[in-house]
Design an enzyme around this catalytic site. Structure first.
Site, short mmCIF file in Angstrom:
data_model
loop_
_atom_site.label_atom_id
_atom_site.label_comp_id
_atom_site.label_asym_id
_atom_site.label_seq_id
_atom_site.Cartn_x
_atom_site.Cartn_y
_atom_site.Cartn_z
N CYS A 53 36.42 64.00 25.01
CA CYS A 53 37.52 64.51 25.82
C CYS A 53 36.97 65.01 27.17
CB CYS A 53 38.22 65.66 25.11
SG CYS A 53 37.10 67.02 24.77
N TYR A 75 25.21 66.17 22.78
CA TYR A 75 25.57 64.75 22.86
C TYR A 75 24.30 63.89 22.80
CZ TYR A 75 29.70 67.19 24.37
OH TYR A 75 30.74 68.06 24.42
N CYS A 129 42.57 14.83 21.09
CA CYS A 129 43.23 16.08 21.44
C CYS A 129 42.24 17.17 21.84
CB CYS A 129 44.11 16.57 20.32
SG CYS A 129 43.19 17.17 18.92
N CYS A 130 40.99 17.10 21.41
CA CYS A 130 40.08 18.20 21.70
C CYS A 130 39.16 17.90 22.87
CB CYS A 130 39.25 18.56 20.47
SG CYS A 130 40.30 18.86 19.07
N CYS A 154 51.06 44.80 45.05
CA CYS A 154 50.64 44.12 43.81
C CYS A 154 51.29 44.72 42.56
CB CYS A 154 49.12 44.20 43.61
SG CYS A 154 48.13 44.27 45.10
N CYS A 210 48.93 48.12 47.93
CA CYS A 210 48.81 47.46 46.63
C CYS A 210 49.48 48.25 45.51
CB CYS A 210 47.33 47.21 46.32
SG CYS A 210 47.10 46.30 44.81
N MET A 255 30.87 62.14 23.40
CA MET A 255 31.89 62.78 24.24
C MET A 255 33.27 62.24 23.82
SD MET A 255 30.48 62.94 28.15
CE MET A 255 30.25 61.18 28.39
N CYS A 281 34.30 67.70 27.03
CA CYS A 281 32.94 67.19 26.79
C CYS A 281 32.32 66.76 28.13
CB CYS A 281 32.96 65.98 25.85
SG CYS A 281 33.62 66.33 24.23
C1 LIG Z 1 54.81 42.49 47.82
C2 LIG Z 1 53.31 42.35 47.88
C3 LIG Z 1 52.63 41.87 46.78
C4 LIG Z 1 51.25 41.76 46.80
N1 LIG Z 1 50.61 41.29 45.69
C5 LIG Z 1 49.27 41.20 45.68
C6 LIG Z 1 48.57 40.76 44.52
O1 LIG Z 1 49.19 40.47 43.49
N2 LIG Z 1 47.22 40.69 44.56
C7 LIG Z 1 46.52 41.01 45.69
O2 LIG Z 1 45.30 40.92 45.68
N3 LIG Z 1 47.14 41.42 46.81
C8 LIG Z 1 48.50 41.53 46.83
N4 LIG Z 1 49.13 41.97 47.96
C9 LIG Z 1 48.33 42.25 49.18
C10 LIG Z 1 47.61 43.60 49.07
O3 LIG Z 1 48.53 44.60 48.70
C11 LIG Z 1 46.95 43.94 50.40
O4 LIG Z 1 46.13 42.85 50.79
C12 LIG Z 1 46.09 45.18 50.32
O5 LIG Z 1 46.80 46.24 49.73
C13 LIG Z 1 45.60 45.59 51.72
O6 LIG Z 1 44.81 46.75 51.62
P1 LIG Z 1 44.33 47.53 52.92
O7 LIG Z 1 43.38 48.57 52.44
O8 LIG Z 1 43.87 46.59 53.95
O9 LIG Z 1 45.64 48.23 53.53
P2 LIG Z 1 46.83 49.02 52.87
O10 LIG Z 1 46.74 49.10 51.41
O11 LIG Z 1 48.07 48.46 53.46
O12 LIG Z 1 46.61 50.51 53.40
C14 LIG Z 1 46.77 50.85 54.73
C15 LIG Z 1 47.26 52.28 54.83
O13 LIG Z 1 47.03 52.76 56.16
C16 LIG Z 1 48.06 53.66 56.50
N5 LIG Z 1 48.13 53.78 57.95
C17 LIG Z 1 48.50 52.83 58.86
N6 LIG Z 1 48.37 53.32 60.12
C18 LIG Z 1 47.92 54.59 60.01
C19 LIG Z 1 47.58 55.61 60.95
N7 LIG Z 1 47.68 55.41 62.27
N8 LIG Z 1 47.15 56.80 60.47
C20 LIG Z 1 47.03 57.03 59.14
N9 LIG Z 1 47.33 56.10 58.21
C21 LIG Z 1 47.76 54.89 58.63
C22 LIG Z 1 49.30 53.01 55.88
O14 LIG Z 1 50.30 53.98 55.67
C23 LIG Z 1 48.74 52.42 54.56
O15 LIG Z 1 48.95 53.32 53.48
C24 LIG Z 1 50.52 42.13 47.97
C25 LIG Z 1 51.20 42.62 49.09
C26 LIG Z 1 52.58 42.75 49.05
C27 LIG Z 1 53.30 43.29 50.25
#
Ligand SMILES: Cc1cc2nc3c(=O)[nH]c(=O)nc-3n(C[C@H](O)[C@H](O)[C@H](O)COP(=O)(O)OP(=O)(O)OC[C@H]3O[C@@H](n4cnc5c(N)ncnc54)[C@H](O)[C@@H]3O)c2cc1C
Length: 550
Positions: free
Chosen positions: A17, A67, A547-548, A131, A126, A15, A20
């Site tokens: 593309c 395939y 060193c190692c 992230c 995220c 495959m 496929c």
């Molecule tokens: C700046 C920053 C950097 C980060 N860096 C990292 C990293 O490097 N590595 C890592 O592992 N984690 C990192 N995190 C943490 C990570 O992003 C979160 O832990 C993770 O995304 C949480 O996922 P979740 O599914 O719990 O919620 P979320 O991904 O927050 O999703 C929740 C969703 O629910 C929706 N929602 C809320 N209420 C309602 C409602 N009533 N009705 C409908 N929708 C609703 C929101 O709009 C949102 O989109 C970081 C966070 C931040 C803020």
């Protein structure tokens, strides 16, 4: 429960593309397979069939369309659910982040009818505002920093001013691409419904979205968390940044004051410093990352202050105000009043669960003192029909924890697996320069648990990779049980600590001993050699080693 089903994966070569992929899908449809996912990138197709006898038919169908099927395996044997009679869906998921997607995908694989509701941008924190955008911007900052401050005599790589607007546009493009690849495209691929709108419970088995009532046999609250804003006089009258708006800023602030000291404050503070802002980090606690081992706080404090970031600890925030176009943060430090002047203030003082619009009382779902949804070890809430996963439960706030929890919920609802949540070994990384990575128990936690503890603290200037990189501020610390020699915790401040921590996670999770680490070869010149050297230093002077790391 209804009929048995198996999910099969067959390696397929030839495959090249997406057409496929379509040919293979069509061929397997003719033999009665369902949920077919062909991937030319992975050279494989997965599908569901009633039993093993279908595998041979599937292989013949693949050969017929040109395939080559190779190795096959049964990846899931399941009791396929009969679709529920008591609700529009088997599972309604509120939120569309890591927890939500992991749960939806697994639930669909069990044969459940699933809907996902999102009020904002699909993909959650995220990929959109967490992230991905922070790490790509941090990387840009690192490159800028290293090109200005390289430690190698003879290299002259002076960096020009940073065009933040271009960087942010480029970051937004990456976010958009990953949002499509890792979230939007998966909806059709797995076959669940996506509903754009805000969900509110109206009773224990119904949510309302866009004025429409939706019932379900089960619900998953995966609504994540948002920046929590502290109660500081005047703060609301001054425009301040949060992690979300800071990552959209198109002009670099000359001076940035950061209120907060968790990993988001540290990462974003350092990112702006690397891009060229003068950064002051301010925090209430006496040392940065106070939940970590003191050696870790010490090493990262030394590193960031050496780089030129101002760090103020033990601060009491009195008020914030605007005067002549400058933002002023009034603080008291050890009894002395001070004013920090800034062009922008970033507030990064933790996150609060997104529950405000859910009407959880009507759902019979209890919350805790921080507003977090209370769950038991199976992630079930006080309403047995409703589960919760990810940041909304206020556990470790990492996307891999959210995804693990989302998957566990699907296993418990549809697989009846009674999987218990296990967060005993969760690695955590702060992507500063140097980065900080930890897993397992700190020395204090290990003692509190009653272990007789022995530790090894290896300064980074004893690690050859750090020496040749000319970046020697940092540390490796191992915490072990003195009786059994088992590694209980590993804590690192070093370049690439985040990449090193996975091997440490395996060591802690699978109960490896200090001796196991000593007797395992570690590649020279890698940062992961630091783990072996730290293991050797439990009872050897590291300066006496060759060193190692022999
Ligand atoms: C700046 C920053 C950097 C980060 N860096 C990292 C990293 O490097 N590595 C890592 O592992 N984690 C990192 N995190 C943490 C990570 O992003 C979160 O832990 C993770 O995304 C949480 O996922 P979740 O599914 O719990 O919620 P979320 O991904 O927050 O999703 C929740 C969703 O629910 C929706 N929602 C809320 N209420 C309602 C409602 N009533 N009705 C409908 N929708 C609703 C929101 O709009 C949102 O989109 C970081 C966070 C931040 C803020």
């Amino acid at each position: 429960m209804g009929k048995q089903n198996i999910t099969v994966r067959i390696e397929v070569t030839g495959m090249t593309c997406t057409s496929c992929e379509q040919h293979v899908k069509k061929a397997l449809t003719t033999i009665g397979a369902n949920n077919i996912f062909a991937s030319f990138r992975k050279n494989e197709v997965t599908f569901e069939v009633p039993d093993k006898s279908y595998i041979q038919f599937a292989k013949e169908a693949i050969i017929k369309c040109g395939y080559t099927p190779r190795h096959e395996e049964i990846i899931l044997q399941q009791n396929r659910l009969e679709l529920s009679n008591d609700g529009d869906y088997d599972l309604v998921i509120i939120g569309s982040g890591g927890a939500a997607f992991a749960s939806a995908i697994k639930a669909v694989e069990y044969g459940a009818k699933v809907a996902m509701i999102e009020r904002s941008t699909i993909g959650g924190t995220c990929v959109n505002i967490g992230c991905v955008p922070s790490k790509t911007m941090l990387r840009a900052g690192e490159i800028n920093h290293f090109s200005k401050q390289n430690q190698f005599l003879g290299l002259n790589t002076s960096a020009g001013p940073v065009d933040l607007s271009t960087l942010v546009d480029q970051k937004n493009e990456l976010v958009q691409y990953l949002r499509h690849e890792k979230y939007i495209n998966l909806i059709d691929e797995y076959g669940f419904e996506f509903i754009q709108g805000e969900a509110t419970f109206v009773d224990e088995q119904t949510v309302e979205v866009n004025g429409q009532k939706i019932t379900a046999k089960h619900f998953l609250i995966a609504t994540g968390a948002s920046p929590s804003i502290p109660n500081i006089e005047g703060l609301n009258e001054v425009e301040y940044l949060t992690s979300t708006s800071a990552l959209q800023l198109k002009q670099l602030p000359k001076r940035l004051a950061v209120i907060g000291s968790g990993y988001i404050a540290m990462e974003l503070g350092q990112m702006f410093h690397h891009l060229g802002s003068e950064v002051t980090l301010m925090q209430r606690s006496p040392r940065v990352l106070k939940a970590y081992d003191p050696e870790i706080s010490e090493a990262i404090t030394k590193a960031i202050t050496e780089q030129g970031i101002s760090l103020i600890t033990n601060a009491t925030f009195n008020k914030v105000e605007m005067a002549n176009g400058t933002k002023l943060v009034h603080i008291t430090v050890n009894g002395e009043n001070m004013v920090v002047e800034a062009d922008e203030i970033l507030v990064a003082t933790g996150r609060k669960p997104n529950i405000e619009k859910l009407n959880l009382e009507l759902a019979g779902v209890k919350i805790g003192s921080r507003g977090e949804v209370i769950v038991d070890e199976y992630l079930q809430t006080s309403n047995p029909r409703v589960y919760a996963a990810g940041d909304v439960t206020m556990g470790p706030q990492f996307v891999y924890v959210a995804a693990y929890e989302g998957g566990l919920v699907a296993d418990n609802i549809f697989g009846s697996l009674k999987r218990k949540l296990d967060l005993t070994v969760v690695p955590g990384v702060t992507f500063t320069t140097p980065s900080i990575a930890t897993v397992g128990l700190t020395e204090e936690q290990a003692k509190a648990k009653g272990y007789e503890v022995k530790t090894s603290v290896l300064p980074l200037d004893a690690v050859p990779r750090a020496i040749v990189n000319r970046e020697t501020t940092g540390v490796f610390k191992l915490v072990a049980d003195a009786q059994s020699g088992k590694v209980l915790g590993v804590h690192i401040v070093a370049e690439n600590a985040g990449d090193v921590i996975y091997s440490a996670t395996l060591a802690v999770k699978f109960g490896l001993t200090v001796n196991d680490l000593r007797e395992t070869l570690a590649p020279y010149l890698t940062m992961s050699e630091g783990i072996k050297l730290a293991a050797l230093t439990f009872d050897k002077d590291v300066s006496k080693l060759s060193c190692c790391a022999g």
